[in-house]
Scaffold this motif. Structure first.
Motif, PDB file in Angstrom:
ATOM      1  N   ASP A 183       0.725  -1.120  -0.027  1.00 40.96           N
ATOM      2  CA  ASP A 183       0.229  -0.057   0.191  1.00 40.96           C
ATOM      3  C   ASP A 183       0.547   1.263  -0.162  1.00 40.96           C
ATOM      4  OD1 ASP A 183      -2.518  -1.616   0.416  1.00 40.96           O
ATOM      5  OD2 ASP A 183      -2.440  -1.760   1.975  1.00 40.96           O
ATOM      6  N   ARG A 184       2.005   0.904  -0.128  1.00 35.71           N
ATOM      7  CA  ARG A 184       3.247   2.010   0.163  1.00 35.71           C
ATOM      8  C   ARG A 184       2.757   2.996  -1.256  1.00 35.71           C
ATOM      9  NH1 ARG A 184       9.137   3.021   2.666  1.00 35.71           N
ATOM     10  NH2 ARG A 184       9.833   4.938   1.734  1.00 35.71           N
ATOM     11  N   LYS A 185       2.526   4.270  -0.862  1.00 33.43           N
ATOM     12  CA  LYS A 185       3.118   5.630  -2.158  1.00 33.43           C
ATOM     13  C   LYS A 185       4.444   5.475  -3.068  1.00 33.43           C
ATOM     14  CE  LYS A 185       1.914   9.227  -1.219  1.00 33.43           C
ATOM     15  NZ  LYS A 185       1.475  11.077  -0.315  1.00 33.43           N
ATOM     16  N   CYS A 186       4.379   5.133  -4.018  1.00 32.55           N
ATOM     17  CA  CYS A 186       5.921   5.226  -4.900  1.00 32.55           C
ATOM     18  C   CYS A 186       5.509   5.746  -6.087  1.00 32.55           C
ATOM     19  CB  CYS A 186       6.358   3.551  -5.480  1.00 32.55           C
ATOM     20  SG  CYS A 186       5.696   2.966  -6.509  1.00 32.55           S
ATOM     21  N   PHE A 187       6.048   6.523  -6.407  1.00 32.42           N
ATOM     22  CA  PHE A 187       6.086   6.999  -8.246  1.00 32.42           C
ATOM     23  C   PHE A 187       7.013   6.386  -9.318  1.00 32.42           C
ATOM     24  CE2 PHE A 187       5.621  10.242  -4.801  1.00 32.42           C
ATOM     25  CZ  PHE A 187       4.819  11.223  -5.441  1.00 32.42           C
ATOM     26  N   ARG A 188       6.026   6.662 -10.292  1.00 34.61           N
ATOM     27  CA  ARG A 188       7.015   5.499 -11.594  1.00 34.61           C
ATOM     28  C   ARG A 188       6.782   6.522 -12.796  1.00 34.61           C
ATOM     29  NH1 ARG A 188       4.547   0.542 -15.230  1.00 34.61           N
ATOM     30  NH2 ARG A 188       6.453   0.637 -16.209  1.00 34.61           N
ATOM     31  N   LEU A 189       8.125   6.963 -13.480  1.00 31.56           N
ATOM     32  CA  LEU A 189       8.846   8.004 -14.747  1.00 31.56           C
ATOM     33  C   LEU A 189       7.948   6.626 -16.046  1.00 31.56           C
ATOM     34  CD1 LEU A 189       9.407  10.504 -15.281  1.00 31.56           C
ATOM     35  CD2 LEU A 189      11.747   9.247 -16.039  1.00 31.56           C
ATOM     36  N   ILE A 190       6.667   7.689 -16.683  1.00 37.73           N
ATOM     37  CA  ILE A 190       5.992   6.726 -17.820  1.00 37.73           C
ATOM     38  C   ILE A 190       6.304   7.699 -18.518  1.00 37.73           C
ATOM     39  CG2 ILE A 190       4.514   5.705 -19.050  1.00 37.73           C
ATOM     40  CD1 ILE A 190       3.347   5.043 -15.524  1.00 37.73           C
ATOM     41  N   HIS A 191       6.825   7.358 -19.538  1.00 39.26           N
ATOM     42  CA  HIS A 191       6.993   8.491 -21.101  1.00 39.26           C
ATOM     43  C   HIS A 191       7.919   9.422 -20.825  1.00 39.26           C
ATOM     44  CE1 HIS A 191       6.434   4.677 -23.818  1.00 39.26           C
ATOM     45  NE2 HIS A 191       4.655   5.013 -22.978  1.00 39.26           N
ATOM     46  N   GLY A 192       8.418   9.695 -19.649  1.00 42.06           N
ATOM     47  CA  GLY A 192       8.153  11.095 -19.164  1.00 42.06           C
ATOM     48  C   GLY A 192       7.417  12.402 -18.271  1.00 42.06           C
TER      49      GLY A 192
END
Length: 112
Positions: free
Chosen positions: A52-61
């Motif tokens: 459930d932890r929040k994370c960030f992902r870079l998708i096409h900039g």
């Protein structure tokens, strides 16, 4: 089936072309190995975390907010794809290398 006789310039051009193809495949494998290492590092970092932890992902900039349980399977799937492509490129490299060696033997090319 008779093969047409190649001139010296054509032989050199073909040889250089084969060498360039090998170099280009080798470069691509190197790039993919680097990407593979990055994916493995991300997986290793995310595995122990709560789903459930929040994370960030870079998708096409674009930086997108997701949860670990959403991102981890996608990253693992990408890693599988990268490994598959690396395997295919290695096979292609071996075939091209064999083709280059056969070409060298056929035309008695010596590299100094």
């Amino acid at each position: 089936m008779s093969e047409k006789k190649l001139t010296d310039q054509e032989i050199v051009a073909k040889f250089q072309s084969l060498k360039q193809e090998l170099q280009s495949i080798s470069t691509k494998v190197g790039e993919l190995e680097s990407e593979k290492d990055e994916h493995e590092l991300v997986i290793q970092t995310l595995k122990p975390l709560s789903g459930d932890r929040k994370c960030f992902r870079l998708i096409h900039g674009v930086l997108v907010e997701r949860t670990v349980k959403d991102v981890l399977p996608a990253v693992e799937n990408n890693l599988e794809g990268i490994n598959t492509i690396i395997g295919q490129l290695v096979q292609t490299y071996k075939k091209k290398e064999e083709e280059l060696l056969d070409f060298q033997k056929k035309y008695k090319i010596v590299v100094k």
